[in-house]
Design an enzyme around this catalytic site. Structure first.
Site, PDB file in Angstrom:
ATOM      1  N   GLY A   1      -3.162  -8.647  -5.401  1.00  0.00           N
ATOM      2  CA  GLY A   1      -3.508  -7.713  -4.330  1.00  0.00           C
ATOM      3  C   GLY A   1      -2.654  -8.071  -3.127  1.00  0.00           C
ATOM      4  O   GLY A   1      -2.527  -9.246  -2.754  1.00  0.00           O
ATOM      5  N   ALA A   2      -2.065  -7.041  -2.510  1.00  0.00           N
ATOM      6  CA  ALA A   2      -1.057  -7.294  -1.467  1.00  0.00           C
ATOM      7  C   ALA A   2      -1.550  -8.193  -0.327  1.00  0.00           C
ATOM      8  O   ALA A   2      -0.881  -9.179   0.017  1.00  0.00           O
ATOM      9  CB  ALA A   2      -0.541  -5.959  -0.934  1.00  0.00           C
TER      10      ALA A   2
ATOM     11  N   ASP B   1       1.044  -1.554  -1.926  1.00  0.00           N
ATOM     12  CA  ASP B   1       1.794  -2.814  -1.970  1.00  0.00           C
ATOM     13  C   ASP B   1       2.976  -2.808  -1.006  1.00  0.00           C
ATOM     14  O   ASP B   1       3.406  -3.860  -0.535  1.00  0.00           O
ATOM     15  CB  ASP B   1       2.250  -3.102  -3.404  1.00  0.00           C
ATOM     16  CG  ASP B   1       1.052  -3.531  -4.229  1.00  0.00           C
ATOM     17  OD1 ASP B   1       0.325  -2.653  -4.730  1.00  0.00           O
ATOM     18  OD2 ASP B   1       0.794  -4.738  -4.306  1.00  0.00           O
TER      19      ASP B   1
ATOM     20  N   ASN C   1       2.158   1.523  -5.141  1.00  0.00           N
ATOM     21  CA  ASN C   1       0.842   0.955  -5.480  1.00  0.00           C
ATOM     22  C   ASN C   1       0.752   0.866  -6.999  1.00  0.00           C
ATOM     23  O   ASN C   1       1.690   1.240  -7.713  1.00  0.00           O
ATOM     24  CB  ASN C   1      -0.277   1.822  -4.890  1.00  0.00           C
ATOM     25  CG  ASN C   1      -1.635   1.141  -4.981  1.00  0.00           C
ATOM     26  OD1 ASN C   1      -1.784  -0.013  -4.553  1.00  0.00           O
ATOM     27  ND2 ASN C   1      -2.630   1.800  -5.548  1.00  0.00           N
ATOM     28  N   LYS C   2      -0.357   0.378  -7.476  1.00  0.00           N
ATOM     29  CA  LYS C   2      -0.555   0.155  -8.916  1.00  0.00           C
ATOM     30  C   LYS C   2      -0.126   1.343  -9.765  1.00  0.00           C
ATOM     31  O   LYS C   2      -0.370   2.493  -9.391  1.00  0.00           O
ATOM     32  CB  LYS C   2      -2.033  -0.177  -9.133  1.00  0.00           C
ATOM     33  CG  LYS C   2      -2.439  -0.446 -10.558  1.00  0.00           C
ATOM     34  CD  LYS C   2      -1.602  -1.506 -11.257  1.00  0.00           C
ATOM     35  CE  LYS C   2      -1.526  -2.819 -10.515  1.00  0.00           C
ATOM     36  NZ  LYS C   2      -0.444  -3.695 -11.018  1.00  0.00           N
TER      37      LYS C   2
HETATM   38  O1  MRU Z   1      -0.818  -6.139  -9.743  1.00  0.00           O
HETATM   39  P1  MRU Z   1      -1.874  -6.243  -8.668  1.00  0.00           P
HETATM   40  O2  MRU Z   1      -3.249  -6.390  -9.225  1.00  0.00           O
HETATM   41  O3  MRU Z   1      -1.529  -7.290  -7.642  1.00  0.00           O
HETATM   42  O4  MRU Z   1      -1.812  -4.820  -7.943  1.00  0.00           O
HETATM   43  C1  MRU Z   1      -2.621  -4.617  -6.825  1.00  0.00           C
HETATM   44  C2  MRU Z   1      -2.550  -3.239  -6.289  1.00  0.00           C
HETATM   45  O5  MRU Z   1      -1.770  -2.415  -6.714  1.00  0.00           O
HETATM   46  C3  MRU Z   1      -3.420  -2.950  -5.114  1.00  0.00           C
HETATM   47  O6  MRU Z   1      -3.814  -1.605  -5.116  1.00  0.00           O
HETATM   48  C4  MRU Z   1      -2.634  -3.225  -3.833  1.00  0.00           C
HETATM   49  O7  MRU Z   1      -2.113  -4.526  -3.846  1.00  0.00           O
HETATM   50  C5  MRU Z   1      -3.468  -3.040  -2.622  1.00  0.00           C
HETATM   51  S1  MRU Z   1      -4.713  -4.294  -2.575  1.00  0.00           S
HETATM   52  C6  MRU Z   1      -5.679  -4.164  -1.249  1.00  0.00           C
END
Ligand code: MRU
Length: 341
Positions: A51-52, A234, A244-245
């Site tokens: 998570g970012a 992200d 984002n994801k």
């Molecule tokens: O691969 P991850 O689990 O680190 O991906 C996280 C995401 O895509 C979240 O949506 C993003 O980091 C925002 S978290 C508040």
């Protein structure tokens, strides 16, 4: 406990990082005590911390570890490796840079700078929760705003930050103030941050929710089953394009088709005005195994290749609003994140 934090040193053990191993949730709540930058990099790469915003804090605290524990000649090499442990979330590099900037003032100043990254993130999460809930009050009908059905992808809650989080922090705020009818969480293949982590957090909140497979989102939106889509980020480029994801872009297209507001919630630290547009964002490729297997259980035939981009880019024109801790940007009205605050 917080998703990630610093534990002060004692006579037995120097200061170190403590984090909940998210790769094992929800089956096991295992705490990792991290003393070395190499172990932190390993935890980041295998998504024990993810998570970012949490990655930003991990980067900053990792610099404090490096300065405290390593021979001065080794510190730069370790920090450089940490900074690129995952490429897409800008917060990791930013957290590293903020703590590293304090190096000329000594180890205590580096730790203070890292703890400030942590504390700023906690404050940012609270501000985003309030701004996001206020925005929903403005853009939804009175009946939807007081009984909202909110769809979300991946995990953007307290686990993805230090406390509360981004998009899921807004969902929590709506729940705490009696305005959430239902959260709808996408399971988020391949690593299932939605079903493993978001469902775990929503259960702890006592919030009503449905878990859905990712491919159910479009038809639920088209049938009027959600009032808004809330996602994290992200990296947000200067023009508002948002990484984002993986699956977020498809969700934005479906929301656009259904006429449902699509809202990005992220701290200012995720806005990267050095990146002009989404085309410049480095998308992490995590390799075949995560797609072909789940926790070691083979699903696909042996010997196949799978593509596994971990993130995608949603063009600004599909985004109704970007809610940060300091402002609400409206790409749908031509606003851009690189306009002055
Ligand atoms: O691969 P991850 O689990 O680190 O991906 C996280 C995401 O895509 C979240 O949506 C993003 O980091 C925002 S978290 C508040």
């Amino acid at each position: 406990m917080r998703a990630i934090d610093w534990t002060d040193g004692t006579t037995e053990r120097p200061g170190h990082i403590r984090l909940l191993d998210q790769s094992l949730l929800p089956q096991s709540e295992t705490v990792l005590e991290i003393d070395t930058v190499d172990d932190l990099i390993d935890a980041i790469k295998r998504l024990a911390v993810r998570g970012a915003p949490a990655l930003g804090v991990a980067g900053a605290l990792g610099v404090a570890l490096a300065v405290q524990n390593l021979d001065p000649a080794e510190v730069d090499k370790a920090i450089d490796k940490l900074r690129v442990a995952r490429p897409t979330a800008v917060n990791l590099a930013l957290g590293v840079d903020l703590a590293r900037a304090a190096r000329p003032d000594g180890a205590a100043a580096v730790l203070a700078a890292a703890l400030k990254v942590r504390d700023d993130d906690i404050a940012a999460s609270s501000a985003m929760a309030k701004h996001g809930a206020a925005l929903l009050g403005e853009i939804l009908s009175d009946s939807a705003a007081s009984s909202a059905r909110l769809m979300t992808i991946c995990n953007t809650g307290g686990l993805a930050a230090v406390e509360r989080g981004t998009a899921l922090g807004v969902v929590q705020e709506m729940h705490l103030t009696g305005r959430l009818k239902q959260a709808i969480a996408l399971e988020t293949r391949p690593l299932l941050q939605g079903s493993r982590l978001t469902a775990w957090e929503l259960l702890q909140m006592g919030a009503p929710f449905d878990l859905i497979v990712d491919s159910a989102a479009a038809s639920i939106l088209a049938a009027g089953g959600a009032d808004a889509v809330l996602v994290g980020a992200d990296r947000i480029a200067a023009n508002g394009d948002t990484a984002n994801k993986i699956g977020t872009f498809a969700l934005a297209l479906a929301a656009d088709y259904a006429g449902v507001p699509f809202i990005v919630v992220a701290p200012e630290s995720t806005v990267d005005t050095q990146t002009a547009s989404g085309a410049e964002i480095d998308i992490e490729d995590r390799g075949s195994t995560e797609v072909a297997e789940i926790r070691g259980m083979r699903l696909a035939p042996e010997g196949i290749a799978a593509a596994n981009p971990a993130f995608d880019v949603t063009p600004a024109k599909l985004i109704t609003a970007i809610v940060t801790d300091k402002r609400v940007i409206r790409p749908d009205r031509g606003d851009r994140p690189d306009q002055p605050l």
